[in-house]
Design a protein around this motif. Structure first.
Motif, mmCIF file in Angstrom:
data_model
loop_
_atom_site.group_PDB
_atom_site.id
_atom_site.type_symbol
_atom_site.label_atom_id
_atom_site.label_comp_id
_atom_site.label_asym_id
_atom_site.label_seq_id
_atom_site.Cartn_x
_atom_site.Cartn_y
_atom_site.Cartn_z
ATOM 1 N N CYS A 127 16.372 5.214 52.322
ATOM 2 C CA CYS A 127 15.384 4.257 52.830
ATOM 3 C C CYS A 127 15.241 4.368 54.341
ATOM 4 C CB CYS A 127 15.785 2.831 52.453
ATOM 5 S SG CYS A 127 15.656 2.446 50.693
ATOM 6 N N HIS A 128 16.355 4.422 55.045
ATOM 7 C CA HIS A 128 16.295 4.506 56.500
ATOM 8 C C HIS A 128 15.673 5.822 56.954
ATOM 9 C CE1 HIS A 128 19.700 1.339 56.809
ATOM 10 N NE2 HIS A 128 18.531 0.778 56.977
ATOM 11 N N ARG A 129 15.982 6.899 56.268
ATOM 12 C CA ARG A 129 15.381 8.181 56.643
ATOM 13 C C ARG A 129 13.869 8.149 56.474
ATOM 14 N NH1 ARG A 129 20.013 12.092 53.888
ATOM 15 N NH2 ARG A 129 21.340 12.243 55.765
ATOM 16 N N ILE A 130 13.419 7.534 55.398
ATOM 17 C CA ILE A 130 11.972 7.461 55.159
ATOM 18 C C ILE A 130 11.303 6.579 56.201
ATOM 19 C CG2 ILE A 130 10.213 6.616 53.561
ATOM 20 C CD1 ILE A 130 12.152 7.437 51.275
ATOM 21 N N VAL A 131 11.879 5.409 56.461
ATOM 22 C CA VAL A 131 11.280 4.480 57.426
ATOM 23 C C VAL A 131 11.186 5.115 58.807
ATOM 24 C CG1 VAL A 131 11.677 2.331 58.682
ATOM 25 C CG2 VAL A 131 11.923 2.383 56.211
ATOM 26 N N ILE A 132 12.232 5.808 59.227
ATOM 27 C CA ILE A 132 12.242 6.381 60.569
ATOM 28 C C ILE A 132 11.373 7.630 60.661
ATOM 29 C CG2 ILE A 132 13.721 7.512 62.281
ATOM 30 C CD1 ILE A 132 15.901 5.506 61.505
ATOM 31 N N SER A 133 11.437 8.486 59.657
ATOM 32 C CA SER A 133 10.659 9.732 59.721
ATOM 33 C C SER A 133 9.175 9.496 59.482
ATOM 34 C CB SER A 133 11.198 10.745 58.705
ATOM 35 O OG SER A 133 10.990 10.294 57.374
ATOM 36 N N GLU A 134 8.840 8.472 58.683
ATOM 37 C CA GLU A 134 7.447 8.229 58.334
ATOM 38 C C GLU A 134 6.850 7.030 59.060
ATOM 39 O OE1 GLU A 134 5.731 10.318 56.393
ATOM 40 O OE2 GLU A 134 7.578 11.512 56.358
#
Length: 226
Positions: A127-134
Protein backbone atom coordinates in the motif's frame (compact mmCIF):
# COMPACT_ATOMS: atom_id res chain seq x y z
CA UNK A 1 -10.73 6.43 36.02
CA UNK A 2 -13.61 6.66 33.55
CA UNK A 3 -13.58 9.46 31.02
CA UNK A 4 -16.11 11.98 32.33
CA UNK A 5 -15.99 13.97 29.12
CA UNK A 6 -15.98 11.37 26.37
CA UNK A 7 -14.86 12.64 23.02
CA UNK A 8 -16.76 11.81 19.85
CA UNK A 9 -15.20 9.12 17.74
CA UNK A 10 -13.26 10.56 14.78
CA UNK A 11 -14.97 10.17 11.40
CA UNK A 12 -13.64 7.33 9.32
CA UNK A 13 -14.60 8.88 6.01
CA UNK A 14 -14.38 12.37 4.57
CA UNK A 15 -17.69 13.34 3.00
CA UNK A 16 -15.86 15.33 0.31
CA UNK A 17 -14.11 12.23 -0.96
CA UNK A 18 -15.98 9.54 -2.89
CA UNK A 19 -15.91 6.03 -1.46
CA UNK A 20 -14.13 3.33 -3.36
CA UNK A 21 -16.13 1.69 -6.14
CA UNK A 22 -18.98 -0.50 -4.91
CA UNK A 23 -18.13 -4.17 -5.32
CA UNK A 24 -19.78 -7.53 -4.91
CA UNK A 25 -18.60 -9.12 -1.66
CA UNK A 26 -20.66 -12.21 -0.94
CA UNK A 27 -19.78 -14.52 1.94
CA UNK A 28 -19.42 -17.50 -0.35
CA UNK A 29 -16.71 -15.61 -2.17
CA UNK A 30 -14.74 -14.43 0.84
CA UNK A 31 -12.06 -17.09 0.46
CA UNK A 32 -11.60 -16.20 -3.20
CA UNK A 33 -11.40 -12.52 -2.30
CA UNK A 34 -8.68 -13.22 0.27
CA UNK A 35 -6.72 -15.21 -2.28
CA UNK A 36 -6.98 -12.32 -4.74
CA UNK A 37 -5.75 -9.88 -2.09
CA UNK A 38 -2.84 -12.12 -1.10
CA UNK A 39 -1.82 -12.58 -4.73
CA UNK A 40 -2.19 -8.86 -5.41
CA UNK A 41 0.09 -8.08 -2.48
CA UNK A 42 2.79 -10.31 -3.93
CA UNK A 43 2.46 -8.96 -7.46
CA UNK A 44 2.36 -5.30 -6.44
CA UNK A 45 5.44 -5.74 -4.24
CA UNK A 46 7.31 -7.53 -7.01
CA UNK A 47 6.30 -5.49 -10.05
CA UNK A 48 4.87 -2.21 -8.78
CA UNK A 49 1.42 -0.85 -9.51
CA UNK A 50 1.92 0.15 -13.15
CA UNK A 51 3.57 -3.11 -14.23
CA UNK A 52 1.22 -5.38 -12.30
CA UNK A 53 -1.39 -7.07 -14.49
CA UNK A 54 -4.67 -8.47 -13.28
CA UNK A 55 -3.94 -11.62 -15.27
CA UNK A 56 -0.79 -12.13 -13.15
CA UNK A 57 -2.88 -11.86 -9.99
CA UNK A 58 -5.52 -14.29 -11.27
CA UNK A 59 -2.82 -16.76 -12.30
CA UNK A 60 -1.49 -16.85 -8.73
CA UNK A 61 -4.82 -16.76 -6.94
CA UNK A 62 -6.79 -19.04 -9.21
CA UNK A 63 -10.29 -18.22 -10.36
CA UNK A 64 -10.99 -15.99 -13.33
CA UNK A 65 -10.74 -12.38 -14.44
CA UNK A 66 -14.52 -12.23 -14.46
CA UNK A 67 -14.61 -13.18 -10.76
CA UNK A 68 -11.95 -10.57 -9.93
CA UNK A 69 -13.87 -7.86 -11.79
CA UNK A 70 -17.08 -8.79 -9.97
CA UNK A 71 -15.27 -8.60 -6.63
CA UNK A 72 -13.24 -5.42 -7.11
CA UNK A 73 -14.33 -3.65 -10.28
CA UNK A 74 -10.82 -3.02 -11.65
CA UNK A 75 -7.19 -2.70 -10.55
CA UNK A 76 -7.87 0.51 -8.67
CA UNK A 77 -10.75 -1.15 -6.84
CA UNK A 78 -8.42 -4.00 -5.92
CA UNK A 79 -5.93 -1.52 -4.46
CA UNK A 80 -8.73 0.17 -2.50
CA UNK A 81 -9.74 -3.19 -1.02
CA UNK A 82 -6.12 -3.92 -0.09
CA UNK A 83 -5.85 -0.51 1.56
CA UNK A 84 -9.13 -0.93 3.43
CA UNK A 85 -8.01 -4.22 4.94
CA UNK A 86 -4.66 -2.78 6.02
CA UNK A 87 -6.30 0.34 7.46
CA UNK A 88 -8.74 -1.79 9.45
CA UNK A 89 -5.95 -3.92 10.94
CA UNK A 90 -3.83 -0.88 11.79
CA UNK A 91 -6.80 0.91 13.35
CA UNK A 92 -7.45 -1.98 15.69
CA UNK A 93 -4.08 -1.41 17.41
CA UNK A 94 -5.03 2.18 18.21
CA UNK A 95 -8.52 1.21 19.31
CA UNK A 96 -6.81 -1.09 21.82
CA UNK A 97 -4.74 1.88 22.99
CA UNK A 98 -7.93 3.81 23.78
CA UNK A 99 -9.18 0.88 25.87
CA UNK A 100 -5.86 0.22 27.65
CA UNK A 101 -5.89 0.56 31.46
CA UNK A 102 -2.08 0.75 31.55
CA UNK A 103 -0.04 3.88 32.35
CA UNK A 104 0.80 5.93 29.23
CA UNK A 105 4.38 4.67 28.79
CA UNK A 106 3.35 1.00 28.83
CA UNK A 107 0.21 1.60 26.79
CA UNK A 108 2.06 3.61 24.15
CA UNK A 109 4.88 1.06 23.95
CA UNK A 110 2.37 -1.73 23.37
CA UNK A 111 0.59 0.34 20.74
CA UNK A 112 3.89 1.17 19.04
CA UNK A 113 4.84 -2.51 18.88
CA UNK A 114 1.49 -3.37 17.29
CA UNK A 115 1.92 -0.50 14.83
CA UNK A 116 5.34 -1.85 13.82
CA UNK A 117 3.91 -5.31 13.20
CA UNK A 118 1.24 -3.92 10.89
CA UNK A 119 3.50 -1.46 9.07
CA UNK A 120 5.90 -4.28 8.16
CA UNK A 121 3.29 -6.66 6.78
CA UNK A 122 3.64 -7.28 3.02
CA UNK A 123 0.17 -5.81 2.43
CA UNK A 124 0.95 -2.53 4.19
CA UNK A 125 4.29 -2.27 2.42
CA UNK A 126 2.49 -2.73 -0.90
CA UNK A 127 0.00 0.00 0.00
CA UNK A 128 2.72 2.47 0.92
CA UNK A 129 4.69 1.72 -2.23
CA UNK A 130 1.64 2.35 -4.37
CA UNK A 131 0.66 5.57 -2.57
CA UNK A 132 4.17 7.00 -2.80
CA UNK A 133 5.02 5.87 -6.33
CA UNK A 134 1.62 6.77 -7.78
CA UNK A 135 0.87 9.84 -5.68
CA UNK A 136 1.56 12.32 -8.47
CA UNK A 137 -0.18 10.32 -11.19
CA UNK A 138 -3.18 9.33 -9.07
CA UNK A 139 -3.75 12.07 -6.48
CA UNK A 140 -7.28 10.83 -5.75
CA UNK A 141 -5.91 7.45 -4.66
CA UNK A 142 -3.20 9.13 -2.58
CA UNK A 143 -5.68 11.49 -0.92
CA UNK A 144 -8.14 8.66 -0.27
CA UNK A 145 -5.49 6.72 1.61
CA UNK A 146 -4.46 9.75 3.63
CA UNK A 147 -8.06 10.65 4.49
CA UNK A 148 -9.02 7.11 5.44
CA UNK A 149 -5.75 5.63 6.68
CA UNK A 150 -3.71 8.44 8.22
CA UNK A 151 -6.02 11.17 9.47
CA UNK A 152 -8.34 8.84 11.45
CA UNK A 153 -5.32 7.21 13.10
CA UNK A 154 -3.94 10.58 14.15
CA UNK A 155 -7.40 11.51 15.42
CA UNK A 156 -7.43 8.39 17.61
CA UNK A 157 -3.99 9.26 18.99
CA UNK A 158 -5.11 12.83 19.65
CA UNK A 159 -8.14 11.50 21.47
CA UNK A 160 -5.92 9.33 23.66
CA UNK A 161 -3.56 12.21 24.47
CA UNK A 162 -6.51 14.46 25.30
CA UNK A 163 -7.96 11.85 27.62
CA UNK A 164 -4.66 11.31 29.41
CA UNK A 165 -4.06 15.04 29.74
CA UNK A 166 -7.49 15.45 31.32
CA UNK A 167 -6.66 12.61 33.71
CA UNK A 168 -3.37 14.27 34.67
CA UNK A 169 -1.18 11.39 33.48
CA UNK A 170 0.24 13.44 30.58
CA UNK A 171 0.65 17.12 29.93
CA UNK A 172 0.23 18.01 26.26
CA UNK A 173 -0.94 21.43 25.19
CA UNK A 174 -1.59 20.55 21.51
CA UNK A 175 -2.84 16.98 21.24
CA UNK A 176 -3.38 17.12 17.48
CA UNK A 177 0.21 18.19 16.89
CA UNK A 178 1.47 15.60 19.39
CA UNK A 179 -0.49 12.88 17.57
CA UNK A 180 1.16 13.76 14.27
CA UNK A 181 4.60 13.91 15.91
CA UNK A 182 4.11 10.54 17.62
CA UNK A 183 2.82 8.93 14.42
CA UNK A 184 5.82 10.12 12.40
CA UNK A 185 8.36 9.40 15.14
CA UNK A 186 7.22 5.80 15.52
CA UNK A 187 6.55 4.79 11.91
CA UNK A 188 7.70 7.56 9.56
CA UNK A 189 11.22 6.22 9.09
CA UNK A 190 9.90 2.66 9.18
CA UNK A 191 7.69 3.35 6.18
CA UNK A 192 10.57 4.82 4.17
CA UNK A 193 12.90 1.90 4.92
CA UNK A 194 10.23 -0.70 4.19
CA UNK A 195 9.19 0.71 0.82
CA UNK A 196 12.79 0.80 -0.42
CA UNK A 197 13.39 -2.78 0.69
CA UNK A 198 15.82 -2.16 3.52
CA UNK A 199 13.61 -3.84 6.13
CA UNK A 200 10.66 -6.21 6.17
CA UNK A 201 8.77 -8.45 8.57
CA UNK A 202 11.97 -10.28 9.51
CA UNK A 203 13.15 -7.07 11.20
CA UNK A 204 10.13 -6.69 13.48
CA UNK A 205 11.90 -7.50 16.80
CA UNK A 206 14.56 -4.82 16.34
CA UNK A 207 12.02 -2.36 14.92
CA UNK A 208 9.86 -2.86 18.02
CA UNK A 209 12.81 -2.18 20.31
CA UNK A 210 13.50 0.99 18.35
CA UNK A 211 9.83 1.96 18.61
CA UNK A 212 9.86 1.57 22.40
CA UNK A 213 12.96 3.75 22.59
CA UNK A 214 11.15 6.33 20.46
CA UNK A 215 8.19 6.25 22.87
CA UNK A 216 10.53 7.05 25.75
CA UNK A 217 12.08 9.90 23.78
CA UNK A 218 8.59 11.23 22.97
CA UNK A 219 7.52 11.13 26.60
CA UNK A 220 10.76 12.34 28.20
CA UNK A 221 12.23 14.66 25.59
CA UNK A 222 15.96 15.25 25.31
CA UNK A 223 16.64 18.27 27.53
CA UNK A 224 18.19 17.69 30.96
CA UNK A 225 15.86 17.88 33.92
CA UNK A 226 16.50 20.49 36.61
Amino acid sequence: MPDRNPLPAPPLLKPSLPPRPAVEMQRRGELRVEKFLDAATEVFNEKGYQSARLSDIVKRAGGSLATLYRAFGDKEGLVHALMEKSIHDFGQSLEELLRSPLPPQQALEQAACRMVEEILTPARIACHRIVISEGLNQPALRDWFHAHGVEPMEALLSRYFTRQTRAGTLYIDDCDRAANDFYMLIIGGLILRSINGRIDASNIPQAQRDACAAVQLFLNGALPRS
